[in-house]
Design a protein around this motif. Structure first.
Motif, short mmCIF file in Angstrom:
data_model
loop_
_atom_site.label_atom_id
_atom_site.label_comp_id
_atom_site.label_asym_id
_atom_site.label_seq_id
_atom_site.Cartn_x
_atom_site.Cartn_y
_atom_site.Cartn_z
N GLY A 50 4.27 -1.20 9.30
CA GLY A 50 3.72 -2.52 9.18
C GLY A 50 3.84 -3.77 10.31
N TYR A 51 5.08 -4.44 10.11
CA TYR A 51 5.89 -5.63 11.05
C TYR A 51 6.07 -4.60 12.22
CZ TYR A 51 8.93 -9.72 12.48
OH TYR A 51 9.48 -10.47 12.99
N ALA A 52 6.37 -3.92 12.73
CA ALA A 52 5.85 -3.51 14.48
C ALA A 52 4.60 -3.20 14.57
CB ALA A 52 7.27 -2.21 14.20
N LEU A 53 3.73 -3.24 13.59
CA LEU A 53 2.49 -3.10 14.29
C LEU A 53 1.72 -4.26 14.42
CD1 LEU A 53 1.25 0.76 12.75
CD2 LEU A 53 1.91 -0.28 15.29
N GLY A 54 2.27 -5.07 13.32
CA GLY A 54 1.46 -6.16 13.22
C GLY A 54 2.05 -7.33 14.73
N THR A 55 3.53 -7.79 14.83
CA THR A 55 3.89 -8.33 15.38
C THR A 55 3.16 -7.46 17.03
OG1 THR A 55 6.00 -8.36 13.96
CG2 THR A 55 6.11 -9.46 16.19
N LEU A 56 3.28 -6.63 17.27
CA LEU A 56 2.91 -6.03 18.92
C LEU A 56 1.79 -6.30 18.73
CD1 LEU A 56 3.08 -4.45 20.98
CD2 LEU A 56 2.84 -2.42 19.77
N LEU B 44 0.82 -1.33 0.10
CA LEU B 44 0.51 0.13 -0.11
C LEU B 44 0.99 1.38 -0.11
CD1 LEU B 44 -2.88 -1.05 2.50
CD2 LEU B 44 -3.44 -1.02 0.25
N GLY B 45 1.76 0.99 0.91
CA GLY B 45 2.91 2.74 1.22
C GLY B 45 4.19 2.70 0.12
N GLY B 46 4.41 1.37 -0.84
CA GLY B 46 5.15 1.44 -1.60
C GLY B 46 6.38 1.52 -1.26
N GLU B 47 6.99 1.91 0.28
CA GLU B 47 8.49 2.25 1.02
C GLU B 47 8.35 0.99 1.92
OE1 GLU B 47 8.48 5.78 1.83
OE2 GLU B 47 8.13 7.02 0.24
N LEU B 48 9.65 0.75 2.07
CA LEU B 48 10.66 0.25 3.53
C LEU B 48 9.77 1.07 4.85
CD1 LEU B 48 12.18 -2.48 4.07
CD2 LEU B 48 14.69 -0.95 3.94
#
Length: 147
Positions: free
Chosen positions: A57-63, A47-51
């Motif tokens: 997303g990784y941090a929020l999803g894992t949290l 969706l964002g196209g950037e790292l």
């Protein structure tokens, strides 16, 4: 940027699927949480196209997984009870009340090779049996058992 003709979000999906699959070999829903985070990173990168969006997303999803989903999964699928070690393991045990040799001293007990002060709403006497109902720092909160 592409690696082997795959977009970065494809790589995040592959990593997520591999981590979730690795959960078969590691118990406790740890690898699944990391895999869920990788799938959220794939969505963020798509969706964002950037790292930066992928890492967010990784941090929020894992949290979210470790705070919300994992405790539910442990209770539901693994029938895991709260830990009964350490202080939590003392609750429900019986102790014998001992009187301090000092004049006006408080009651104490010996439990697991340690001396513990006692606190109770009941009237205690030396030799009474009591059940541990809680622990407050170095004091056992007890309830006197019927004689």
């Amino acid at each position: 940027m592409s690696v082997l003709g795959l977009s970065p979000w494809h790589l995040w999906i592959i990593a997520g699927v591999l981590l979730i699959t690795a959960e078969i070999f590691v118990s406790g829903f740890v690898m699944a949480g990391l895999g869920f985070g990788a799938l959220c990173a794939a969505l963020g990168h798509y969706l964002g196209g950037e790292l930066g969006w992928a890492l967010l997303g990784y941090a929020l999803g894992t949290l979210a997984f470790f705070v919300g989903i994992r405790p539910f999964a442990l209770r539901t699928f693994m029938n895991q009870e709260p830990s009964r070690f350490g202080v939590r393991g003392m609750v429900g045990k019986q102790v014998t009340v001992m009187d301090s040799p000092d004049v006006g001293g408080d009651y104490y007990t010996m439990f697991r090779d340690s001396r513990w002060a006692l606190e109770s709403e009941d009237d205690l006497m030396e030799g009474d049996l009591a059940e541990v109902v809680g622990v407050k720092t170095s004091t056992l909160i007890v309830k006197r058992l019927p004689r």
